[in-house]
Scaffold this motif. Sequence first.
Motif, short mmCIF file in Angstrom:
data_model
loop_
_atom_site.label_atom_id
_atom_site.label_comp_id
_atom_site.label_asym_id
_atom_site.label_seq_id
_atom_site.Cartn_x
_atom_site.Cartn_y
_atom_site.Cartn_z
N GLU A 78 12.47 -2.54 -2.93
CA GLU A 78 11.60 -2.35 -1.78
C GLU A 78 10.37 -1.57 -2.19
N GLY A 81 5.30 -2.52 1.26
CA GLY A 81 5.15 -3.69 2.12
C GLY A 81 6.45 -4.33 2.55
N GLY A 82 7.58 -3.73 2.24
CA GLY A 82 8.85 -4.30 2.69
C GLY A 82 9.87 -4.41 1.57
N ARG A 83 10.81 -5.34 1.74
CA ARG A 83 11.93 -5.51 0.82
C ARG A 83 11.92 -6.91 0.23
N ASP A 156 2.08 -12.77 -0.06
CA ASP A 156 3.54 -12.88 0.05
C ASP A 156 4.21 -12.42 -1.23
N ILE A 161 4.72 -6.87 -1.22
CA ILE A 161 5.60 -5.70 -1.18
C ILE A 161 4.97 -4.49 -1.87
#
Length: 370
Positions: A78, A81-83, A156, A161
């Motif tokens: 992670e 920007g997220g996992r 993306d 991330i």
Amino acid sequence: MTAERGLPDVLRGNNGERIESVDEWRSKRRPEILALFRTYVYGREPIDRPASLTFETAVTPGMLDGRAVRKQVDIRFEGPGGRGTIRLLLFVPDEEGKGPYPAFLLLNNRGALTTDPQRQVGSPFWPAERIVARGYAAAVLDVEDADPDVDDGHRDGVHGIFDRFDGERPADAWATIAAWAWAARRAMDYLETDPDIDAGRVAVAGHSRGGKASLWAGALDERFALVVSNESGSTGAALSRGKRGETVQAINDRFPHWFNRNYKSFNGREEALPVDQHMLIAAVAPRAVYVASADRDEWADPASEYAALLAAVPVYRLHGFNGLGDAPFPAPESPLIGERMGYHLRSGVHDLTAYDWERFMDFADAGALK
């Protein structure tokens, strides 16, 4: 070869001084070369191994008619920007009293059907059964788990991330091929933890765009003992200067997301590049490298792939290995196995076939991984 194509001298530093020793290569020239490729071609990744990296493994014995154990590994991480998750599939030989095993890791760019974990759909693109039968663990990941193969502005995948830029994305920011190479390195992080794998005998392999990523991963990461590039062509194993078929401009126009923005400035002017692909191959030294071509794959240009190998030989000689020496370009189905360097030309078109895999494993058997 260097003089004929006007190639940068792989053994002359940015300051013009000649590299005369392995210590100078390792401390000066190799880091310079990797920095040049990051700046002008593949991009600069913002993170190496994330602190959040974890592995979740499901183990199934009795696979491949009882000859292998299957491991399905979720490599999780992670960032701001997220996992994200990269799924690694692994078949390990199951033989009493043997192991840990050397392994081939394929960077798969052909989709899930080629890597069916149930093995109901077999594919010569990743012949897990044959790899295991020859005494190797067969590992594979789908590169699009790390980054989709689309021109999405690098929003993306792992870019979304980990990237955090104020304003415009830098011209040397990492692109898609670099993201795939990053995924290979995270798979290697897992393989180091697996007691059934000999982490000192792992090969990273790829075909076409996957071969570009395998070369960049292998150049960066010295944990890979063998780097295999199958028909990787432009900005893979093939020299850019004097190349036939796909040029720098052609690849940048068709796949603008593969390389960083700086690389576009060399469209139609390959001679101005401060690097060429022989330098990428040389960065693997003294570890083993294998390049494969197909005689009808004019877009990749087999002659330029082979020329890059020969142009990297001086660095292997600096390390005490003759590479392929000055061997002439071979006929199809006449593989060359040199010192830490191998090559074959296969009859046929752009593909990764059972013949290719047998030659990779022959080279590994000859000393690259055993």
